[in-house]
Design a protein around this motif. Structure first.
Motif, PDB file in Angstrom:
ATOM      1  N   THR A 125       0.818  -1.204   0.000  1.00  0.00           N
ATOM      2  CA  THR A 125       0.000   0.000   0.000  1.00  0.00           C
ATOM      3  C   THR A 125       0.857   1.261   0.000  1.00  0.00           C
ATOM      4  O   THR A 125       0.586   2.221  -0.736  1.00  0.00           O
ATOM      5  N   VAL A 126       1.911   1.260   0.806  1.00  0.00           N
ATOM      6  CA  VAL A 126       2.798   2.430   0.883  1.00  0.00           C
ATOM      7  C   VAL A 126       3.502   2.659  -0.450  1.00  0.00           C
ATOM      8  O   VAL A 126       3.556   3.789  -0.960  1.00  0.00           O
ATOM      9  N   VAL A 127       4.044   1.618  -1.047  1.00  0.00           N
ATOM     10  CA  VAL A 127       4.761   1.755  -2.316  1.00  0.00           C
ATOM     11  C   VAL A 127       3.813   2.179  -3.436  1.00  0.00           C
ATOM     12  O   VAL A 127       4.131   3.059  -4.242  1.00  0.00           O
ATOM     13  N   PHE A 128       2.632   1.566  -3.480  1.00  0.00           N
ATOM     14  CA  PHE A 128       1.671   1.889  -4.530  1.00  0.00           C
ATOM     15  C   PHE A 128       1.234   3.360  -4.429  1.00  0.00           C
ATOM     16  O   PHE A 128       1.178   4.075  -5.434  1.00  0.00           O
ATOM     17  N   CYS A 129       0.921   3.814  -3.216  1.00  0.00           N
ATOM     18  CA  CYS A 129       0.477   5.203  -3.038  1.00  0.00           C
ATOM     19  C   CYS A 129       1.598   6.194  -3.312  1.00  0.00           C
ATOM     20  O   CYS A 129       1.357   7.285  -3.855  1.00  0.00           O
ATOM     21  N   ALA A 130       2.830   5.829  -2.949  1.00  0.00           N
ATOM     22  CA  ALA A 130       3.953   6.731  -3.225  1.00  0.00           C
ATOM     23  C   ALA A 130       4.152   6.909  -4.726  1.00  0.00           C
ATOM     24  O   ALA A 130       4.397   8.028  -5.204  1.00  0.00           O
ATOM     25  N   ILE A 131       4.046   5.831  -5.493  1.00  0.00           N
ATOM     26  CA  ILE A 131       4.169   5.944  -6.949  1.00  0.00           C
ATOM     27  C   ILE A 131       2.997   6.741  -7.531  1.00  0.00           C
ATOM     28  O   ILE A 131       3.175   7.557  -8.440  1.00  0.00           O
ATOM     29  N   GLU A 132       1.796   6.530  -6.998  1.00  0.00           N
ATOM     30  CA  GLU A 132       0.617   7.233  -7.510  1.00  0.00           C
ATOM     31  C   GLU A 132       0.702   8.725  -7.215  1.00  0.00           C
ATOM     32  O   GLU A 132       0.319   9.553  -8.060  1.00  0.00           O
ATOM     33  N   ILE A 133       1.204   9.093  -6.049  1.00  0.00           N
ATOM     34  CA  ILE A 133       1.329  10.502  -5.701  1.00  0.00           C
ATOM     35  C   ILE A 133       2.401  11.176  -6.557  1.00  0.00           C
ATOM     36  O   ILE A 133       2.288  12.357  -6.920  1.00  0.00           O
ATOM     37  N   GLY A 134       3.429  10.432  -6.923  1.00  0.00           N
ATOM     38  CA  GLY A 134       4.492  11.005  -7.729  1.00  0.00           C
ATOM     39  C   GLY A 134       4.133  11.216  -9.185  1.00  0.00           C
ATOM     40  O   GLY A 134       4.901  11.839  -9.922  1.00  0.00           O
ATOM     41  N   LYS A 135       2.999  10.711  -9.638  1.00  0.00           N
ATOM     42  CA  LYS A 135       2.599  10.886 -11.035  1.00  0.00           C
ATOM     43  C   LYS A 135       2.211  12.337 -11.303  1.00  0.00           C
ATOM     44  O   LYS A 135       1.707  13.028 -10.411  1.00  0.00           O
ATOM     45  N   PRO A 136       2.422  12.838 -12.508  1.00  0.00           N
ATOM     46  CA  PRO A 136       2.004  14.219 -12.825  1.00  0.00           C
ATOM     47  C   PRO A 136       0.489  14.343 -12.833  1.00  0.00           C
ATOM     48  O   PRO A 136      -0.235  13.422 -13.230  1.00  0.00           O
ATOM     49  N   ASP A 137       0.018  15.497 -12.369  1.00  0.00           N
ATOM     50  CA  ASP A 137      -1.428  15.731 -12.311  1.00  0.00           C
ATOM     51  C   ASP A 137      -1.977  16.030 -13.694  1.00  0.00           C
ATOM     52  O   ASP A 137      -1.335  16.700 -14.513  1.00  0.00           O
ATOM     53  N   GLN A 138      -3.182  15.542 -13.928  1.00  0.00           N
ATOM     54  CA  GLN A 138      -3.898  15.771 -15.179  1.00  0.00           C
ATOM     55  C   GLN A 138      -4.967  16.840 -14.968  1.00  0.00           C
ATOM     56  O   GLN A 138      -5.293  17.186 -13.822  1.00  0.00           O
ATOM     57  N   PRO A 139      -5.540  17.388 -16.052  1.00  0.00           N
ATOM     58  CA  PRO A 139      -6.570  18.421 -15.870  1.00  0.00           C
ATOM     59  C   PRO A 139      -7.749  17.970 -15.024  1.00  0.00           C
ATOM     60  O   PRO A 139      -8.340  18.779 -14.309  1.00  0.00           O
ATOM     61  N   HIS A 140      -8.103  16.687 -15.074  1.00  0.00           N
ATOM     62  CA  HIS A 140      -9.262  16.238 -14.310  1.00  0.00           C
ATOM     63  C   HIS A 140      -8.964  16.099 -12.819  1.00  0.00           C
ATOM     64  O   HIS A 140      -9.878  15.806 -12.043  1.00  0.00           O
ATOM     65  N   ASN A 141      -7.696  16.298 -12.400  1.00  0.00           N
ATOM     66  CA  ASN A 141      -7.368  16.241 -10.979  1.00  0.00           C
ATOM     67  C   ASN A 141      -7.635  17.564 -10.270  1.00  0.00           C
ATOM     68  O   ASN A 141      -7.550  17.617  -9.035  1.00  0.00           O
ATOM     69  N   PHE A 142      -7.945  18.622 -11.004  1.00  0.00           N
ATOM     70  CA  PHE A 142      -8.153  19.935 -10.414  1.00  0.00           C
ATOM     71  C   PHE A 142      -9.641  20.232 -10.295  1.00  0.00           C
ATOM     72  O   PHE A 142     -10.492  19.447 -10.731  1.00  0.00           O
ATOM     73  N   GLU A 143      -9.924  21.392  -9.703  1.00  0.00           N
ATOM     74  CA  GLU A 143     -11.304  21.812  -9.508  1.00  0.00           C
ATOM     75  C   GLU A 143     -11.988  22.072 -10.857  1.00  0.00           C
ATOM     76  O   GLU A 143     -11.321  22.405 -11.843  1.00  0.00           O
ATOM     77  N   PRO A 144     -13.318  21.942 -10.914  1.00  0.00           N
ATOM     78  CA  PRO A 144     -14.020  22.189 -12.191  1.00  0.00           C
ATOM     79  C   PRO A 144     -13.848  23.605 -12.701  1.00  0.00           C
ATOM     80  O   PRO A 144     -13.946  23.841 -13.916  1.00  0.00           O
ATOM     81  N   GLU A 145     -13.587  24.582 -11.818  1.00  0.00           N
ATOM     82  CA  GLU A 145     -13.430  25.961 -12.274  1.00  0.00           C
ATOM     83  C   GLU A 145     -12.191  26.145 -13.126  1.00  0.00           C
ATOM     84  O   GLU A 145     -12.075  27.142 -13.855  1.00  0.00           O
TER      85      GLU A 145
END
Length: 223
Positions: free
Chosen positions: A154-174
């Motif tokens: 769980t720790v390794v998987f979440c660390a890799i997921e957090i390190g991924k670049p953010d996409q437009p759908h990760n931000f607020e709708p505004e």
């Protein structure tokens, strides 16, 4: 000569003159006059008719609206010419492309790719997680070791997921209301900067109640 007998005196005539006559009681079943007047209908000849009670209860006294008796074209394209209308796309018909989606395995692969699955080392440990758990159960590995392995995964998987670049759908709708060029450069800057440095420099951008023309111009001027 016989004197004719006087006429019999009624009980009402025999009452004393100072005594008031009791009022006449109206039965409760009788509707008020204003309700009867409101139910009067005038027919084409000008005469007023009081509809019967069963018609009122059945709603047969209501005026029926005009029905649209024009011919209905089931193949109409709603303002788009038939030559320009894209059948199956504009109307969203689910059977237009029936038979062209490939076999079952290809459809499953398309759905899997559309979900954005983990790749690389993250995908490898994801696919090996359940087989490793079942193998440990088959060889009677103590439960403490299985819990430690699940926590490490769980720790390794979440660390890799957090390190991924953010996409437009990760931000607020505004964010989608921003200028597209400024939005893309903002996301690129967000992925290359520390989050604390980004909030210190562009933190006012998250206040969507006021416009930020200066920050948008600054983002568009970035390379």
């Amino acid at each position: 000569m016989a004197i004719p007998s006087p006429l019999p005196i009624s009980a009402a005539d025999s009452s004393p003159p100072g005594l008031a006559i009791a009022p006449v009681r109206v039965p409760r079943s009788m509707p008020p006059l204003d309700l009867l007047a409101s139910r009067l209908l005038i027919n084409s000849s000008g005469r007023r008719n009081v509809p019967s009670s069963w018609k009122l209860r059945a709603g047969l006294t209501a005026i029926e609206p005009d029905l649209n008796e024009d011919k209905y074209d089931r193949w109409r394209t709603n303002g788009v010419s038939p030559e320009d209308f894209k059948y199956g796309e504009y109307d969203g018909h689910h059977t237009y492309y029936e038979g062209n989606e490939g076999n079952f395995l290809e459809s499953v692969a398309k759905e899997y790719e559309a979900a954005g699955p983990p790749t690389g080392f993250q995908g490898l440990i994801s696919w090996l997680f359940l087989p490793a758990i079942f193998t440990g159960l088959a060889f009677h590995v103590p439960g403490e070791y299985l819990y430690i392995a699940a926590a490490a995964f769980t720790v390794v998987f979440c660390a890799i997921e957090i390190g991924k670049p953010d996409q437009p759908h990760n931000f607020e709708p505004e964010i989608y209301n921003m200028d597209r060029e400024a939005r893309d450069k903002m996301i690129k800057t967000y992925n290359t900067m520390d989050v604390w440095d980004f909030n210190e420099k562009y933190g006012e951008l998250w206040d969507f109640t006021v416009p930020h023309e200066d920050i948008i111009k600054q983002l568009k001027s970035l390379d």
